[in-house]
Design a protein around this motif. Structure first.
Motif, PDB file in Angstrom:
ATOM      1  N   GLY A  12      -0.390   0.807   6.707  1.00  0.00           N
ATOM      2  CA  GLY A  12      -1.089   0.593   5.446  1.00  0.00           C
ATOM      3  C   GLY A  12      -2.276  -0.334   5.551  1.00  0.00           C
ATOM      4  N   ALA A  13      -2.420  -1.009   6.684  1.00  0.00           N
ATOM      5  CA  ALA A  13      -3.507  -1.981   6.813  1.00  0.00           C
ATOM      6  C   ALA A  13      -4.875  -1.315   6.814  1.00  0.00           C
ATOM      7  N   GLY A  14      -4.988  -0.200   7.521  1.00  0.00           N
ATOM      8  CA  GLY A  14      -6.231   0.569   7.522  1.00  0.00           C
ATOM      9  C   GLY A  14      -7.449  -0.257   7.894  1.00  0.00           C
ATOM     10  N   GLN A  15      -8.524  -0.041   7.149  1.00  0.00           N
ATOM     11  CA  GLN A  15      -9.798  -0.706   7.451  1.00  0.00           C
ATOM     12  C   GLN A  15      -9.802  -2.184   7.070  1.00  0.00           C
ATOM     13  N   VAL A  28       0.825  -1.212   0.000  1.00  0.00           N
ATOM     14  CA  VAL A  28       0.000   0.000   0.000  1.00  0.00           C
ATOM     15  C   VAL A  28       0.854   1.256   0.000  1.00  0.00           C
ATOM     16  N   THR A  29       1.839   1.317   0.910  1.00  0.00           N
ATOM     17  CA  THR A  29       2.618   2.545   1.093  1.00  0.00           C
ATOM     18  C   THR A  29       4.019   2.472   0.504  1.00  0.00           C
ATOM     19  N   GLY A  30       4.509   1.275   0.222  1.00  0.00           N
ATOM     20  CA  GLY A  30       5.891   1.112  -0.239  1.00  0.00           C
ATOM     21  C   GLY A  30       6.907   1.097   0.888  1.00  0.00           C
ATOM     22  N   ASP A  31       6.461   1.259   2.126  1.00  0.00           N
ATOM     23  CA  ASP A  31       7.376   1.261   3.272  1.00  0.00           C
ATOM     24  C   ASP A  31       8.023  -0.115   3.454  1.00  0.00           C
ATOM     25  N   ARG A  32       9.229  -0.090   4.015  1.00  0.00           N
ATOM     26  CA  ARG A  32       9.936  -1.337   4.329  1.00  0.00           C
ATOM     27  C   ARG A  32      10.014  -1.589   5.827  1.00  0.00           C
ATOM     28  N   GLU A  33       9.363  -0.765   6.602  1.00  0.00           N
ATOM     29  CA  GLU A  33       9.364  -0.895   8.053  1.00  0.00           C
ATOM     30  C   GLU A  33       7.972  -1.272   8.545  1.00  0.00           C
ATOM     31  N   ASN A  34       7.963  -1.905   9.726  1.00  0.00           N
ATOM     32  CA  ASN A  34       6.706  -2.255  10.395  1.00  0.00           C
ATOM     33  C   ASN A  34       5.785  -3.105   9.522  1.00  0.00           C
TER      34      ASN A  34
END
Length: 258
Positions: free
Chosen positions: A178-181, A156-162
């Protein structure tokens, strides 16, 4: 077609009077079947136990016929684990999964070498049992057959953390933010399956169950669901054994996430 090479015994089925049809996994020839004369006899039965590493001799007049098999023991597996039922369950599940999932006569040399290494680990590592090595092996099986999970960045966000979850639809990691709903529809991702993960949870049955649930979902959906076949029984028994070791609260929490 004649060859001699190292091979992993995947299965042996009684055939005729004392014979056996044996399935092997080899580095150069992939998964291959052969007929062993006297393979189910008392003298030979121990050689053809699933998980054993053997030196196999295969002979056949034609490349596409069922050849004759012989062999010599290189490394016993099942016999060494009779007093360690969890490790024995890992070996049995790995052998049956590979036998059911790998295509005939299609070599996967890197995965063969990994399987040899992991079977050795199942034999020699006792406390804690190398369950996370087995779960990583299942993830490698998925990748080898074209269904690899993408766990290095958030879909979703492209982040590599968490990175905490995996999308059951795409097999891609999802971060906590990025998990959201959709959080209730995502599969939990244990740290040890992330590319930069560590072995935290090596002795935690609840985290083992999370990993088995994750890889099991994609095994069922991609490898066996498309063939309208169930996941092998030994694999289901392994997961049931692990879940029986978990606190009830941990199982309830995981089931609610799914």
């Amino acid at each position: 077609m004649n060859f001699e090479c190292a091979a992993i015994v995947l299965s042996a089925r009684r055939y005729g009077e004392g014979g056996a049809v044996v399935h092997l996994f080899t580095e150069e020839y992939g998964r291959i079947a052969g007929l062993v004369r006297g393979g189910s006899s008392r003298r030979q039965a121990a050689l053809w136990q699933p998980g054993n590493l053997i030196l196999a001799r295969y002979t056949a007049r034609l490349a596409d016929q069922l050849g004759q098999l012989g062999g010599e023991m290189v490394q016993e597996t099942a016999v060494r684990l009779l007093d360690r039922p969890l490790q024995l369950a890992l070996v049995q599940s790995a052998a049956e999964l590979a036998d059911a999932a790998l295509p005939d006569r299609e070599p996967h040399p890197d995965f063969f070498l990994r399987t040899v290494r992991d079977l050795t680990a199942f034999c020699v590592l006792s406390d804690p049992a190398p369950v996370i090595d087995y779960i990583r092996w299942e993830a490698a099986l998925l990748a080898t057959l074209g269904y690899g999970l993408t766990l290095d960045c958030c879909a979703v966000t492209g982040d590599r953390e968490n990175l905490r979850y995996v999308s059951p639809r795409t097999g891609r990691a999802v971060s906590e933010s990025g998990a959201g709903q959709w959080i209730d529809r995502l599969l939990p991702l244990p740290d040890y399956l992330r590319p930069d993960g560590n072995d935290d949870g090596a002795d935690n049955p609840a985290l083992w169950a999370q990993g088995l649930s994750l890889t099991g979902y994609f095994l069922s959906r991609h490898l066996f669901g498309t063939r309208h076949r169930p996941v092998p029984a030994s694999r289901e028994r392994l997961e049931a054994r692990i879940r029986a070791m978990c606190p009830v609260s941990a199982i309830s929490h995981e089931d609610s996430a799914l």
